[in-house]
Design an enzyme around this catalytic site. Structure first.
Site, PDB file in Angstrom:
ATOM      1  N   ASN A   1       0.878  -1.174   0.000  1.00 13.72           N
ATOM      2  CA  ASN A   1       0.000   0.000   0.000  1.00 13.72           C
ATOM      3  C   ASN A   1       0.912   1.220   0.000  1.00 13.72           C
ATOM      4  OD1 ASN A   1      -1.729   2.089   0.490  1.00 13.72           O
ATOM      5  ND2 ASN A   1      -2.381   1.399   2.527  1.00 13.72           N
ATOM      6  N   TRP A   2       1.041   1.832  -1.159  1.00 15.05           N
ATOM      7  CA  TRP A   2       1.971   2.960  -1.279  1.00 15.05           C
ATOM      8  C   TRP A   2       1.472   4.196  -0.520  1.00 15.05           C
ATOM      9  CZ3 TRP A   2       3.712   3.282  -7.167  1.00 15.05           C
ATOM     10  CH2 TRP A   2       4.422   2.129  -7.486  1.00 15.05           C
ATOM     11  N   LYS A   3       0.194   4.212  -0.154  1.00 17.96           N
ATOM     12  CA  LYS A   3      -0.428   5.400   0.462  1.00 17.96           C
ATOM     13  C   LYS A   3      -0.174   6.604  -0.456  1.00 17.96           C
ATOM     14  CE  LYS A   3      -0.149   3.126   4.858  1.00 17.96           C
ATOM     15  NZ  LYS A   3      -0.130   3.207   6.309  1.00 17.96           N
TER      16      LYS A   3
ATOM     17  N   HIS B   1      -9.530   1.350   4.916  1.00 13.58           N
ATOM     18  CA  HIS B   1      -8.255   1.519   5.637  1.00 13.58           C
ATOM     19  C   HIS B   1      -8.485   2.456   6.818  1.00 13.58           C
ATOM     20  CE1 HIS B   1      -4.129   2.569   6.580  1.00 13.58           C
ATOM     21  NE2 HIS B   1      -3.772   1.488   5.911  1.00 13.58           N
TER      22      HIS B   1
ATOM     23  N   GLU C   1      -6.817   4.774   7.950  1.00 14.46           N
ATOM     24  CA  GLU C   1      -6.549   6.200   7.677  1.00 14.46           C
ATOM     25  C   GLU C   1      -7.771   6.861   7.045  1.00 14.46           C
ATOM     26  OE1 GLU C   1      -2.826   5.532   5.626  1.00 14.46           O
ATOM     27  OE2 GLU C   1      -1.981   4.898   7.546  1.00 14.46           O
TER      28      GLU C   1
ATOM     29  N   GLU D   1      -5.519  -4.864  10.393  1.00 17.33           N
ATOM     30  CA  GLU D   1      -4.501  -3.838  10.588  1.00 17.33           C
ATOM     31  C   GLU D   1      -4.779  -3.113  11.905  1.00 17.33           C
ATOM     32  OE1 GLU D   1      -2.545  -2.780   6.541  1.00 17.33           O
ATOM     33  OE2 GLU D   1      -3.975  -1.253   7.112  1.00 17.33           O
TER      34      GLU D   1
ATOM     35  N   GLY E   1       2.449   2.166  10.838  1.00 18.29           N
ATOM     36  CA  GLY E   1       3.435   3.241  10.726  1.00 18.29           C
ATOM     37  C   GLY E   1       4.154   3.567  12.021  1.00 18.29           C
TER      38      GLY E   1
ATOM     39  N   SER F   1       3.357  -2.284  10.372  1.00 22.17           N
ATOM     40  CA  SER F   1       4.790  -2.384  10.682  1.00 22.17           C
ATOM     41  C   SER F   1       5.385  -3.745  10.338  1.00 22.17           C
ATOM     42  CB  SER F   1       5.048  -2.025  12.150  1.00 22.17           C
ATOM     43  OG  SER F   1       4.706  -0.661  12.381  1.00 22.17           O
TER      44      SER F   1
ATOM     45  N   GLY G   1       2.819  -1.210   4.259  1.00 28.75           N
ATOM     46  CA  GLY G   1       2.845   0.232   3.997  1.00 28.75           C
ATOM     47  C   GLY G   1       4.254   0.694   3.679  1.00 28.75           C
ATOM     48  N   GLY G   2       4.885   1.331   4.664  1.00 26.88           N
ATOM     49  CA  GLY G   2       6.201   1.952   4.462  1.00 26.88           C
ATOM     50  C   GLY G   2       7.212   1.069   3.745  1.00 26.88           C
TER      51      GLY G   2
HETATM   52  P1  13P Z   1       2.985   0.263   7.704  1.00 27.77           P
HETATM   53  O1  13P Z   1       3.490  -1.015   7.083  1.00 27.77           O
HETATM   54  O2  13P Z   1       3.739   1.469   7.240  1.00 27.77           O
HETATM   55  O3  13P Z   1       2.873   0.157   9.188  1.00 27.77           O
HETATM   56  O4  13P Z   1       1.490   0.484   7.154  1.00 27.77           O
HETATM   57  C1  13P Z   1       0.599  -0.573   7.164  1.00 27.77           C
HETATM   58  C2  13P Z   1      -0.588  -0.186   6.378  1.00 27.77           C
HETATM   59  O5  13P Z   1      -1.301   0.736   6.721  1.00 27.77           O
HETATM   60  C3  13P Z   1      -0.868  -0.947   5.140  1.00 27.77           C
HETATM   61  O6  13P Z   1      -2.121  -0.663   4.650  1.00 27.77           O
END
Ligand code: 13P
Length: 252
Positions: A13-15, A100, A102, A172, A178, A214, A235-236
């Protein structure tokens, strides 16, 4: 050594990250090195809408799937700023993250709205990755199972059985996203077992369950070795070709 049976699914997930030049490097690296992974891991990336044409160009004909991070709850019409599932399907999209945390938090999306989004995705032949997860306060109050059960129930109550069978669900925990503080493999497995039971009762088939929050190269293997963890939503670390592939290798 005996091989694990089911293919794992690892989705990035590149966000709201990337640029045409950065994506080009990342996608080229993924395509070149993905071939070194055994066929038991399936890869995907969920990218910002403006990069759909680019990922379509760079990933069509490769084993890497691609998708988006949200779709509209509506099919078409006067919804300024929304992007419909049918529109992204025209770019060859096969995956769409919905719900998600967020979006639930920053855009006050309710579970009912998330359910409508999942339905729109399925109607456009896109597999929704439905995200559920509790906050730290909810975990501390012992409400984890209740919260994730309710989030998933809203989706299961909206979809018919055939659509439920095509879902992917991602657990999640909000406190792990994050933060560098992943759920332990045991904590994740515990929640996945609850989700598995709920889905099996409602859908009758084994829906893929991803863990996100994470995930890094050094914890992926232990997380992915849990019986009810079918892969990860990253994510990251998905922004680094090296880390994303190392995580994917950890799923083998
Ligand atoms: P991180 O891997 O950066 O914690 O993010 C997870 C995420 O929100 C994937 O959708």
């Amino acid at each position: 050594m005996a091989k694990k049976q089911r293919a794992k699914l690892v989705v990035g997930n590149w966000k709201m990250n990337g640029s045409i030049a950065e994506n080009d490097t990342l996608l080229n690296g993924l395509v070149q090195r993905a071939a070194t992974l055994e066929s038991r891991v399936l890869l995907g990336v969920c990218v910002p809408y403006p990069y759909l044409a680019q990922v379509q160009m760079q990933l069509t004909g490769t084993p890497i799937a691609y998708g988006v991070q949200d779709v509209s709850a509506y099919t078409h019409g006067a919804y300024t700023g929304d992007v419909s599932a049918r529109m992204v399907a025209e770019f060859g999209v096969t995956l769409a993250i919905v719900g998600h945390s967020e979006r639930r938090t920053l855009h006050t999306e309710s579970s009912k709205l998330v359910a409508a989004k999942a339905q729109r995705a399925l109607e456009a032949n896109i597999i929704p990755i439905v995200c559920v997860g509790e906050t730290l306060d909810e975990r501390r109050a012992g409400q984890t199972n209740t919260v994730i059960h309710a989030q998933l129930t809203a989706v299961l109550d909206t979809l018919d059985k055939d659509h439920v069978a095509r879902l992917i669900v991602a657990y999640e925990p909000v406190w792990a996203i994050g933060t560098g503080q992943s759920a332990t493999a045991q904590q994740a497995q515990q929640v996945h077992a609850v989700l598995r039971k709920q889905l099996t009762t409602r859908g009758g088939i084994r829906v893929p369950l991803l863990y996100g929050g994470s995930v890094k190269p050094d914890n992926a293997e232990e997380l992915f070795s849990q019986v009810d963890i079918d892969g990860g939503l990253i994510g990251g670390a998905s922004l680094s070709e090296i880390d994303f592939l190392a995580i994917s290798a950890g799923s083998l």
